[in-house]
Write an enzyme that holds these catalytic residues in place. Structure first.
Site, PDB file in Angstrom:
ATOM      1  N   ASP A 169       0.827  -1.205   0.068  1.00  0.00           N
ATOM      2  CA  ASP A 169      -0.017  -0.268  -0.006  1.00  0.00           C
ATOM      3  C   ASP A 169       0.810   1.266   0.195  1.00  0.00           C
ATOM      4  O   ASP A 169       1.872   1.380   0.377  1.00  0.00           O
ATOM      5  CB  ASP A 169      -1.050  -0.053   1.085  1.00  0.00           C
ATOM      6  CG  ASP A 169      -0.225   0.160   2.590  1.00  0.00           C
ATOM      7  OD1 ASP A 169       0.801  -0.790   2.669  1.00  0.00           O
ATOM      8  OD2 ASP A 169      -0.631   0.872   3.353  1.00  0.00           O
ATOM      9  N   GLU A 223       0.128  -1.140   5.616  1.00  0.00           N
ATOM     10  CA  GLU A 223       1.323  -0.866   6.431  1.00  0.00           C
ATOM     11  C   GLU A 223       0.959   0.635   6.705  1.00  0.00           C
ATOM     12  O   GLU A 223       1.068   0.929   8.185  1.00  0.00           O
ATOM     13  CB  GLU A 223       2.635  -1.016   5.731  1.00  0.00           C
ATOM     14  CG  GLU A 223       3.797  -0.819   6.810  1.00  0.00           C
ATOM     15  CD  GLU A 223       4.256   0.626   6.801  1.00  0.00           C
ATOM     16  OE1 GLU A 223       4.984   1.128   7.741  1.00  0.00           O
ATOM     17  OE2 GLU A 223       3.741   1.560   6.053  1.00  0.00           O
TER      18      GLU A 223
HETATM   19 ZN   LIG Z   1       6.762   2.543   3.728  1.00  0.00          ZN
END
Ligand SMILES: [Zn+2]
Length: 367
Positions: free
Chosen positions: A77, A138
């Site tokens: 992401d 993340e």
């Molecule tokens: Zn990163």
């Protein structure tokens, strides 16, 4: 060995695929294809389902006989804006056209892992057992790594590729962090007619703020109030105020003590004024501190040396999937990717750094 054109082409392909947090499906499908092509066993876990996203963590396994098991990981992401990324190459640098981020965070890391796998296949290199994890979400709280059932894989060492800075930089320490809202609830009253019937929440908060520790608390610990919101009109005694607060420390114990002290001060001051205090602050991720002679660090240092790249171990001020793996008992380091000015429209990465990182990874598996 490492093929510059190939890694750049792969990187450009990937940054053009939008993958905001929890919406990594297209990126995941792209990576599944590549991992299969390279002969890995591919799995997708239920991290997407657990977290309300459309893609789980993508896991690739490259088997090997009788050697240790290495984890290589980077996240799929990116932050926004990333809907339409037009990468531009200029003087050996890849940047966006200025209307979006580039997404080198963390597609630079993914590109280096893929290049490493391609070199292994092409040169038929002997290698440890490799588990590749391309994690989801993340950027919004390490959600993919938290949901990943790493204990299933018996991993010996983790190499996470998700730090800014030049390849050769090894993050061996990172703080634990807590974040959330400190809420003071006073009592509304007409500010002109009967202010004595009210309790101004901001006044209570102000008294508490003068007593808590803010800014740099010590060499390992920081704390901050970043956003303050409350009140409706000048003629109403402010009934509630919300303070968005965070604290970080390399020491989990120091962080706990700091949080307890902060909450106690707010509670006591609120009580003095007849107000209430509500605490919505939670520890977001645990920290880690690796000793300089840990084997995982030696492996990277020796790999850098063989690749002719200077290495250094440093401490980070932020969290990454590395925090989660260390906390789950896997000695893991976070390696610098070369990405620069991440999370901004000026983000860029040098092609030579992408190549250097891939070289380090190839040396890690050869070691
Ligand atoms: Zn990163």
């Amino acid at each position: 060995m490492v093929n510059e054109n190939r890694i750049v082409e792969n990187f450009l392909d990937m940054v053009k695929i939008p993958s905001p947090s929890k919406n990594e499906r297209k990126m995941g499908d792209y990576l599944i294809e590549i991992l299969k092509e390279l002969g890995l066993e591919v799995e997708e876990d239920n991290a997407g389902i657990k977290n309300g996203g459309n893609c789980g963590n993508i896991i690739g396994i490259l088997k090997s006989q009788g050697r240790k098991k290495y984890l290589f990981s980077a996240h799929m992401d990116t932050v926004v804006p990333c809907e339409k990324i037009t990468p531009i190459i200029e003087n050996g640098i890849i940047k966006s056209d200025g209307t979006s981020i580039l997404g080198g965070d963390d597609k630079g890391g993914i590109a280096a892992i893929i290049e490493m796998l391609r070199v292994i296949k092409e040169k038929n290199l002997d290698h440890p057992e490799i588990v590749v994890v391309f994690s989801m979400a993340e950027e919004i709280g390490l959600l993919g790594a938290k949901a990943f059932e790493v204990e299933k894989y018996n991993i010996d060492f983790g190499f996470i590729l998700d730090s800014s800075g030049k390849p050769g930089k090894i993050i061996t320490k990172a703080p634990s962090a807590a974040r959330g809202v400190l809420k003071v609830i006073g009592k509304p009253a007409h500010a002109g007619i009967s202010p004595e019937n009210g309790i101004n929440a901001l006044t209570v908060a102000a008294h508490a703020i003068t007593k808590i520790k803010l800014g740099r608390v010590d060499s390992e610990t920081t704390s901050n109030i970043g956003v303050v919101s409350g009140g409706q009109a000048t003629n109403i005694v402010m009934p509630t105020v919300e303070l968005q607060y965070e604290a970080r420390s390399l020491s989990n114990e120091k962080l706990e003590n700091l949080l307890k002290e902060t909450f106690d001060i707010f509670s006591n001051v609120a009580e003095e004024f007849g107000a209430k205090f509500e605490n919505e602050v939670n520890v977001e991720y645990p920290g880690f501190v690796l000793d300089d002679n840990e084997e995982v660090i030696t492996i990277v240092k020796e790999a850098c040396e063989r690749a002719g790249i200077t290495s250094e171990t440093v401490s980070s001020g932020g969290g990454s999937d590395t925090n989660i793996y260390n906390n789950k008992g896997i000695p893991a380091v976070n390696l610098a990717v070369g990405m620069t000015k991440v999370h901004t429209l000026e983000e860029y990465i040098e092609i030579s750094d992408l190549v250097k990182l891939a070289k380090i990874l190839v040396e890690i598996i050869k070691g």
